[in-house]
Scaffold this active site. Structure first.
Site, mmCIF file in Angstrom:
data_model
loop_
_atom_site.group_PDB
_atom_site.id
_atom_site.type_symbol
_atom_site.label_atom_id
_atom_site.label_comp_id
_atom_site.label_asym_id
_atom_site.label_seq_id
_atom_site.Cartn_x
_atom_site.Cartn_y
_atom_site.Cartn_z
ATOM 1 N N LYS A 240 10.605 -19.163 67.479
ATOM 2 C CA LYS A 240 11.801 -19.710 67.644
ATOM 3 C C LYS A 240 12.386 -19.863 69.062
ATOM 4 O O LYS A 240 12.005 -18.918 69.929
ATOM 5 C CB LYS A 240 12.876 -20.079 66.395
ATOM 6 N N LYS B 133 6.998 -22.232 57.946
ATOM 7 C CA LYS B 133 5.254 -22.428 58.069
ATOM 8 C C LYS B 133 4.955 -21.342 57.848
ATOM 9 O O LYS B 133 3.782 -21.041 57.317
ATOM 10 C CB LYS B 133 5.207 -22.661 59.928
#
Length: 876
Positions: free
Chosen positions: A553, A665
């Site tokens: 991320k 996800k």
């Protein structure tokens, strides 16, 4: 029942088109073409087939004149288009076959496409998922952004440091875009504002003079809906000079003046988020925001007026959704157009603006809500600033009218004023003007209402609502994880592709021993695939039978990559003290970009890589730990990572993560979450059951209480916890930087002393450390029972149904946008009919499978009210 595509894919036509393109574009025979040339030729051949559907969709828009969404965002992290378009055209297998017959491998051809450098993090990926869902659901929409030439940057890791280099993604062109010069708009910066009397109305009018102008040229990219022949548009704006070369200035020797306009235009679209720790960077960011907002709003209004007669009806046909604060200039720009170009009175114009602009908030942190110095704002956008001043004056009058009697109007203005303390506050303007303000997870929205935007919620409670984020299962499962996608379809059919709630029907298989073994084998094969990528790109050999623990991320201190790597250092210390310790092999995988000017974030990347260098080369621990930093994390390598992950690190400081979509996800691909009760984690726990996650740390309420009371003293932990103390001392004793023991001193100080006036350990890393370490121990214990772990993984996939962007979009449509689906009329040319899909092979098994599993499916409600995990627990 397999969904039939409305588009027919003609394999022979595709092959002929590829060969023709190779000859005409490169003057080569197919046998002599490079992989990049084949990709370009195949992409143009695919676009030829998309164009027909695109034209057909636009004609339907013209005939039906629907209300249209303009989704305004600084970022659109689209990912590669070729494979995704094939998936949505249901032509993946036919193209794979066609290319194979021509001597090419589809996977290799896909790898020739660069990721479009149009975004960076979750904000941009959310926008991309939304466009995919809008097209799949037949809603008319335009994504509006900037055509960055170099994106944010391409990340290189050199000697453990992040190095930013230009991401020249357009080097070979973008075969899927169309340049649309007929829609060019002119954008004005600087100059001054003059007034004049309108001879017809006698009103005082305003105009900007002496400005610098640039042309905004739109480039359109198709956004293909899944299997429905529907194509929406991503419209990204490039800047060009109005007059590229001033010959008179050049002849006078003023060479800089001769190309001044060209330089201004080029600078605007060079990079995403230029470094703004200097005045030039701040100016450029503001120019970028006004540039794409003004171009988008101007064209939207012109398009509306080409089909409608009354500008007052704009809200009935147009809605502008502002994705975070970056597009907030939509508000004063629309006011400018209505006042100065259409001659509306203020109240009429303001009424229109308030009924067609809406705002999505993506952060609760005050420092992330944009503010612009008045000096810069008024100098670059003089007419816009005048309008903002008037908006602010009228809003402050409203505050006085409401709160003067209570004696706190001045306090309210200090919190809510649009212009205050020398700054223009963009979030405040978006809230005041927009008819809707939404958060992106239920917890986030409650914190907005009760904490960070409490004063606005008190004044405008009707504006606030929640829209929990979602992801598109078509890219992040169907394309990213074909083995798992085929397995799911074999078990429950392929309706999940457009209705992810149907994935709940997998839950009964969580207790099926054969299904568990199959799921484990799929995960293993995906780990082998990622291990190969790591070997090729990092030169590190990792064991695919190890636990793949993943944190990928954007790198920010509140996301706490630092907590993760400090724990890795702690584990290494334990193994060094006790080499015989029973510890299953772990591969800790990181991927993140840090903003170019963000020192502590970049130091964290250096720390991760230095720790990796030490641990990965220490034979005494027998490869029980490996640490990998994936360079240049982006959508294409993210797809490999999500499919292979066992553990999903969602460890942000509670109350700081608005939502998170990476967590969704990874969950969809069967990874178990270790995380705080923050953002979307809260709702994930409700779906899968908290017993199937590894929750740790302070709650959001505890964090907020600490913050409201000045924090806590991390030295207490340093002094009392020997394990923490050992790890922190290693930051500054040269253990991981022998050439410069002081290298990581800023990280050490941020944890124990605080920096720049902020409290020590602002993100509660040390406060949560032991709880995090305990959660990691629980993971190790759980992973030892392979059957239980497989059950947990299947339940995570089966419980992900809520987190589809299709569901999110339907909620936006129902509660905010009020769009109508556009029905595409049948086309007699034969170009639209049923087509083979990437799921063709498994779809043939669907009817047999349905008979086989009918009894199991009856145990699960299609539209679940109880999470599949809880149902499975009840059965077991």
């Amino acid at each position: 029942m397999t969904k039939k595509s409305l588009m027919k894919f003609d394999k022979n036509l595709f092959q002929r088109s590829v060969e023709y393109n190779i000859r005409t574009m490169y003057r080569r025979e197919l046998s002599d073409a490079t992989s990049q040339q084949v990709f370009q030729a195949a992409a143009f051949a695919l676009k030829d087939q998309i164009i027909n559907a695109w034209i057909h969709t636009q004609k339907a828009f013209e005939e039906q004149n629907p209300k249209t969404l303009y989704y305004l965002s600084m970022e659109f992290l689209m990912g590669r288009a070729f494979g995704n378009n094939l998936i949505n055209l249901q032509a993946y297998e036919p193209v794979k076959e066609a290319l194979h017959e021509m001597g090419f491998d589809l996977n290799a051809i896909e790898d020739e496409e660069p990721d479009p450098a149009l975004g960076n993090g979750g904000l941009g990926r959310l926008a991309a998922c939304f466009l995919d869902s809008l097209a799949t659901l037949n809603y008319p929409a335009y994504g509006c952004g900037i055509r960055y030439r170099y994106g944010m940057f391409q990340q290189k890791i050199r000697d453990g440091y992040q190095v930013e280099v230009p991401d020249n993604w357009l080097e070979n062109g973008n075969p899927f875009e169309l340049r649309r010069p007929e829609y060019t708009q002119e954008i004005h910066f600087g100059g001054h504002v003059s007034s004049y009397i309108d001879p017809e109305t006698g009103r005082t009018m305003f105009r900007q003079e002496g400005y610098n102008a640039v042309k905004a040229i739109p480039y359109d990219m198709p956004v293909v809906g899944y299997g429905n022949g529907f194509v929406d548009t991503l419209r990204i704006w490039d800047a060009e000079p109005v007059e590229s070369f001033h010959l008179d200035s050049f002849d006078k020797g003023d060479y800089q003046k001769a190309v001044e306009d060209e330089n201004l235009a080029r600078t605007i679209c060079e990079v995403l988020y230029p470094c703004d720790d200097h005045i030039q960077g701040k100016e450029l960011r503001l120019k970028q925001q006004y540039f794409f907002v003004s171009a988008s709003v101007q064209l939207a209004v012109k398009k509306f007026m080409s089909r409608n007669n009354d500008i007052h009806e704009l809200p009935e046909k147009v809605v502008f959704q502002m994705n975070d604060t970056h597009p907030t200039l939509t508000v004063p720009e629309l006011m400018r157009i209505l006042l100065d170009e259409y001659g509306l009175e203020w109240d009429d114009a303001w009424n229109i603006v308030q009924h067609c602009t809406a705002y999505t908030n993506h952060t609760i942190m005050a420092e992330a809500l944009e503010k612009w110095p008045i000096e810069i704002f008024s100098r670059l956008l003089p007419r816009i600033y005048q309008i903002v001043e008037e908006i602010n004056r009228r809003f402050e009058n409203d505050i006085h009218a409401r709160y003067d009697g209570q004696g706190d109007a001045a306090y309210k203005i200090s919190k809510m004023g649009i212009i205050y303390d020398g700054q223009v506050r963009m979030a405040n303007m978006a809230i005041v003007a927009g008819y809707s303000v939404n958060g992106v997870a239920r917890l986030h929205t409650e914190i907005l209402k009760n904490e960070s935007l409490r004063d606005f919620y008190e004044m405008f409670p009707e504006k606030f609502g929640n829209k929990t984020n979602g992801i598109t299962q078509r890219r992040f499962l169907l394309h990213a994880n074909p083995l798992l996608a085929d397995w799911i379809t074999d078990k429950i059919g392929d309706e999940w592709i457009t209705d992810l709630s149907r994935i709940a029907e997998l839950a009964p298989y969580a207790d099926d021993a054969k299904a568990q073994r199959e799921f484990e084998q799929i995960k293993y094969k995906n780990k082998v695939r990622l291990a190969k990528y790591i070997q090729e790109h990092n030169g590190i050999e990792v064991d695919p039978r190890s636990i793949f623990d993943v944190q990928v991320k954007r790198l920010h201190e509140y996301k706490r990559q630092l907590l993760n790597i400090l724990h890795v250092m702690y584990l290494y210390n334990q193994l060094k003290k006790n080499p015989a310790m029973d510890y299953p092999k772990h591969t800790f995988i990181f991927g993140a970009k840090a903003a170019a000017g963000y020192r502590n974030a970049k130091l964290t990347i250096k720390l991760i890589n230095n720790v990796a260098e030490v641990i990965n080369n220490d034979p005494s621990i027998e490869d029980k730990i490996k640490v990998v930093f994936i360079e240049d994390y982006r959508v294409s390598n993210a797809e490999l990572i999500f499919a292979a992950a066992d553990i999903s690190e969602q460890i942000s400081t509670a109350s700081k993560e608005a939502s998170g979509t990476g967590c969704m996800k990874l969950m969809l691909n069967g990874a178990a979450t270790i995380g705080t009760m923050d953002g979307a984690n809260v709702e994930m726990a409700e779906e899968v059951g908290i017993e199937n996650m590894f929750i740790f740390g302070l709650s959001s309420k505890e964090v907020i209480d600490y913050e409201n009371n000045g924090g806590y003293n991390p030295m207490d932990i340093f002094n009392s916890d020997g394990n923490v103390r050992e790890v922190l001392v290693q930051l500054v004793n040269g253990m991981y930087s022998p050439e410069n023991p002081e290298l990581f001193r800023p990280l050490y100080d941020s944890l124990l002393k605080g920096e720049n006036g902020s409290s020590a350990d602002r993100y509660f890393i040390l406060k949560d450390f032991e709880s995090y370490a305990d959660a990691q121990r629980r993971i190790v214990a759980a992973y030892e029972d392979k059957k239980s772990w497989a059950r947990l993984a299947i339940l995570n996939t089966a419980s992900a149904g809520k987190f589809s962007s299709d569901r999110t979009i339907e909620e936006y449509v129902r509660d905010i946008w009020h769009l109508q689906k556009v029905e595409l009329p049948a086309v007699s040319s034969g170009r639209f009919s049923k087509a083979a899909s990437r799921t063709t092979s498994v779809s043939k098994k669907s009817s047999v499978k349905k008979e086989k599993t009918e009894g199991a499916k009856k145990a699960v409600t299609t539209r679940k009210r109880t999470s599949p995990a809880k149902k499975a627990s009840a059965r077991s």
